[in-house]
Design a protein around this motif. Sequence first.
Motif, PDB file in Angstrom:
ATOM      1  N   GLY A 187       0.818  -1.201   0.000  1.00  0.00           N
ATOM      2  CA  GLY A 187       0.000   0.000   0.000  1.00  0.00           C
ATOM      3  C   GLY A 187       0.857   1.258   0.000  1.00  0.00           C
ATOM      4  O   GLY A 187       2.076   1.194   0.128  1.00  0.00           O
ATOM      5  N   GLY A 188       0.182   2.403  -0.151  1.00  0.00           N
ATOM      6  CA  GLY A 188       0.916   3.657  -0.137  1.00  0.00           C
ATOM      7  C   GLY A 188       0.109   4.776  -0.730  1.00  0.00           C
ATOM      8  O   GLY A 188      -1.104   4.667  -0.920  1.00  0.00           O
ATOM      9  N   LEU A 189       0.792   5.862  -1.032  1.00  0.00           N
ATOM     10  CA  LEU A 189       0.186   7.061  -1.607  1.00  0.00           C
ATOM     11  C   LEU A 189       0.562   7.145  -3.076  1.00  0.00           C
ATOM     12  O   LEU A 189       1.744   7.019  -3.427  1.00  0.00           O
ATOM     13  N   VAL A 190      -0.433   7.359  -3.915  1.00  0.00           N
ATOM     14  CA  VAL A 190      -0.193   7.434  -5.351  1.00  0.00           C
ATOM     15  C   VAL A 190      -1.123   8.480  -5.940  1.00  0.00           C
ATOM     16  O   VAL A 190      -2.221   8.719  -5.415  1.00  0.00           O
ATOM     17  N   GLN A 191      -0.704   9.087  -7.022  1.00  0.00           N
ATOM     18  CA  GLN A 191      -1.561  10.052  -7.703  1.00  0.00           C
ATOM     19  C   GLN A 191      -2.600   9.335  -8.562  1.00  0.00           C
ATOM     20  O   GLN A 191      -2.382   8.194  -8.994  1.00  0.00           O
ATOM     21  N   ALA A 192      -3.692  10.005  -8.804  1.00  0.00           N
ATOM     22  CA  ALA A 192      -4.726   9.455  -9.674  1.00  0.00           C
ATOM     23  C   ALA A 192      -4.115   9.083 -11.022  1.00  0.00           C
ATOM     24  O   ALA A 192      -3.296   9.826 -11.575  1.00  0.00           O
ATOM     25  N   GLY A 193      -4.520   7.921 -11.515  1.00  0.00           N
ATOM     26  CA  GLY A 193      -3.970   7.416 -12.761  1.00  0.00           C
ATOM     27  C   GLY A 193      -2.778   6.508 -12.574  1.00  0.00           C
ATOM     28  O   GLY A 193      -2.350   5.836 -13.522  1.00  0.00           O
ATOM     29  N   GLY A 194      -2.252   6.472 -11.359  1.00  0.00           N
ATOM     30  CA  GLY A 194      -1.094   5.649 -11.073  1.00  0.00           C
ATOM     31  C   GLY A 194      -1.444   4.205 -10.766  1.00  0.00           C
ATOM     32  O   GLY A 194      -2.615   3.796 -10.867  1.00  0.00           O
ATOM     33  N   SER A 195      -0.423   3.449 -10.371  1.00  0.00           N
ATOM     34  CA  SER A 195      -0.589   2.021 -10.120  1.00  0.00           C
ATOM     35  C   SER A 195       0.054   1.626  -8.800  1.00  0.00           C
ATOM     36  O   SER A 195       1.016   2.257  -8.349  1.00  0.00           O
ATOM     37  N   LEU A 196      -0.495   0.587  -8.209  1.00  0.00           N
ATOM     38  CA  LEU A 196       0.082  -0.051  -7.041  1.00  0.00           C
ATOM     39  C   LEU A 196      -0.142  -1.549  -7.156  1.00  0.00           C
ATOM     40  O   LEU A 196      -1.119  -1.982  -7.780  1.00  0.00           O
ATOM     41  N   ARG A 197       0.726  -2.307  -6.524  1.00  0.00           N
ATOM     42  CA  ARG A 197       0.557  -3.752  -6.477  1.00  0.00           C
ATOM     43  C   ARG A 197       0.568  -4.198  -5.018  1.00  0.00           C
ATOM     44  O   ARG A 197       1.566  -4.023  -4.328  1.00  0.00           O
ATOM     45  N   LEU A 198      -0.540  -4.749  -4.592  1.00  0.00           N
ATOM     46  CA  LEU A 198      -0.644  -5.277  -3.233  1.00  0.00           C
ATOM     47  C   LEU A 198      -0.286  -6.767  -3.227  1.00  0.00           C
ATOM     48  O   LEU A 198      -0.584  -7.486  -4.175  1.00  0.00           O
ATOM     49  N   SER A 199       0.331  -7.183  -2.134  1.00  0.00           N
ATOM     50  CA  SER A 199       0.650  -8.596  -1.943  1.00  0.00           C
ATOM     51  C   SER A 199       0.074  -9.055  -0.613  1.00  0.00           C
ATOM     52  O   SER A 199       0.005  -8.284   0.345  1.00  0.00           O
ATOM     53  N   CYS A 200      -0.293 -10.318  -0.563  1.00  0.00           N
ATOM     54  CA  CYS A 200      -0.792 -10.913   0.677  1.00  0.00           C
ATOM     55  C   CYS A 200      -0.159 -12.300   0.800  1.00  0.00           C
ATOM     56  O   CYS A 200      -0.450 -13.187  -0.003  1.00  0.00           O
ATOM     57  N   ALA A 201       0.708 -12.436   1.776  1.00  0.00           N
ATOM     58  CA  ALA A 201       1.401 -13.696   1.985  1.00  0.00           C
ATOM     59  C   ALA A 201       0.755 -14.464   3.137  1.00  0.00           C
ATOM     60  O   ALA A 201       0.565 -13.916   4.226  1.00  0.00           O
ATOM     61  N   ALA A 202       0.432 -15.703   2.875  1.00  0.00           N
ATOM     62  CA  ALA A 202      -0.177 -16.568   3.889  1.00  0.00           C
ATOM     63  C   ALA A 202       0.886 -17.473   4.500  1.00  0.00           C
ATOM     64  O   ALA A 202       1.761 -17.983   3.795  1.00  0.00           O
ATOM     65  N   SER A 203       0.810 -17.650   5.793  1.00  0.00           N
ATOM     66  CA  SER A 203       1.729 -18.563   6.476  1.00  0.00           C
ATOM     67  C   SER A 203       0.944 -19.389   7.479  1.00  0.00           C
ATOM     68  O   SER A 203      -0.140 -19.015   7.904  1.00  0.00           O
ATOM     69  N   GLY A 204       1.524 -20.526   7.853  1.00  0.00           N
ATOM     70  CA  GLY A 204       0.862 -21.423   8.782  1.00  0.00           C
ATOM     71  C   GLY A 204       1.272 -22.846   8.470  1.00  0.00           C
ATOM     72  O   GLY A 204       2.241 -23.088   7.750  1.00  0.00           O
ATOM     73  N   SER A 205       0.528 -23.770   8.982  1.00  0.00           N
ATOM     74  CA  SER A 205       0.870 -25.167   8.728  1.00  0.00           C
ATOM     75  C   SER A 205       0.633 -25.521   7.263  1.00  0.00           C
ATOM     76  O   SER A 205      -0.256 -24.956   6.621  1.00  0.00           O
ATOM     77  N   ILE A 206       1.439 -26.436   6.744  1.00  0.00           N
ATOM     78  CA  ILE A 206       1.320 -26.840   5.345  1.00  0.00           C
ATOM     79  C   ILE A 206      -0.081 -27.374   5.069  1.00  0.00           C
ATOM     80  O   ILE A 206      -0.692 -27.080   4.035  1.00  0.00           O
ATOM     81  N   PHE A 207      -0.608 -28.155   6.002  1.00  0.00           N
ATOM     82  CA  PHE A 207      -1.950 -28.726   5.805  1.00  0.00           C
ATOM     83  C   PHE A 207      -2.978 -27.629   5.622  1.00  0.00           C
ATOM     84  O   PHE A 207      -3.804 -27.661   4.705  1.00  0.00           O
ATOM     85  N   ARG A 208      -2.912 -26.618   6.500  1.00  0.00           N
ATOM     86  CA  ARG A 208      -3.909 -25.549   6.416  1.00  0.00           C
ATOM     87  C   ARG A 208      -3.706 -24.712   5.155  1.00  0.00           C
ATOM     88  O   ARG A 208      -4.665 -24.321   4.503  1.00  0.00           O
ATOM     89  N   LEU A 209      -2.475 -24.421   4.800  1.00  0.00           N
ATOM     90  CA  LEU A 209      -2.228 -23.620   3.598  1.00  0.00           C
ATOM     91  C   LEU A 209      -2.705 -24.352   2.352  1.00  0.00           C
ATOM     92  O   LEU A 209      -3.293 -23.747   1.449  1.00  0.00           O
ATOM     93  N   ASN A 210      -2.479 -25.644   2.287  1.00  0.00           N
ATOM     94  CA  ASN A 210      -2.865 -26.409   1.106  1.00  0.00           C
ATOM     95  C   ASN A 210      -4.377 -26.562   0.986  1.00  0.00           C
ATOM     96  O   ASN A 210      -4.879 -26.919  -0.088  1.00  0.00           O
ATOM     97  N   SER A 211      -5.089 -26.321   2.063  1.00  0.00           N
ATOM     98  CA  SER A 211      -6.541 -26.477   2.018  1.00  0.00           C
ATOM     99  C   SER A 211      -7.269 -25.138   1.891  1.00  0.00           C
ATOM    100  O   SER A 211      -8.487 -25.075   2.009  1.00  0.00           O
ATOM    101  N   ILE A 212      -6.520 -24.071   1.643  1.00  0.00           N
ATOM    102  CA  ILE A 212      -7.162 -22.785   1.373  1.00  0.00           C
ATOM    103  C   ILE A 212      -7.793 -22.833  -0.010  1.00  0.00           C
ATOM    104  O   ILE A 212      -7.128 -23.200  -0.971  1.00  0.00           O
ATOM    105  N   ASN A 213      -9.058 -22.462  -0.120  1.00  0.00           N
ATOM    106  CA  ASN A 213      -9.678 -22.454  -1.439  1.00  0.00           C
ATOM    107  C   ASN A 213      -9.727 -21.030  -1.979  1.00  0.00           C
ATOM    108  O   ASN A 213      -8.928 -20.635  -2.805  1.00  0.00           O
TER     109      ASN A 213
END
Length: 118
Positions: free
Chosen positions: A9-35
């Motif tokens: 996130g951040g501050l950008v002027q109108a017409g500009g671009s941003l790229r959001l990321s969301c990283a998930a962490s936890g047990s492998i079993f739980r991560l693999n069962s995210i739909n």
Amino acid sequence: QVQLVESGGGLVQAGGSLRLSCAASGSIFRLNSINNMGWYRQAPGKQRELVATITSGGFTTYVDSVKGRFTVSRDTAKNTVYLQMDSLKPEDTAVYYCKAMRGVYIYWGQGTQVTVSS
């Protein structure tokens, strides 16, 4: 438990671009069962609204106001979902939250602020 951490996130002027990321962490079993994973946003004084979602199979949905401007994508190997936001408008200003669903379980990130100046 699954933890979600947003960034980009951040501050950008109108017409500009941003790229959001969301990283998930936890047990492998739980991560693999995210739909579904997705992005929501909440502007001051307004209710939280859906922005975009993506299933484990790659099917995407968008709210009408961002269609053609935002693109949601997912890197399953990295347990990360992205939101590419182009042609940003002042009305896109909000706190953006990542959401993950695993069966009946729902997980939220802490949110990242996006501010678009006119």
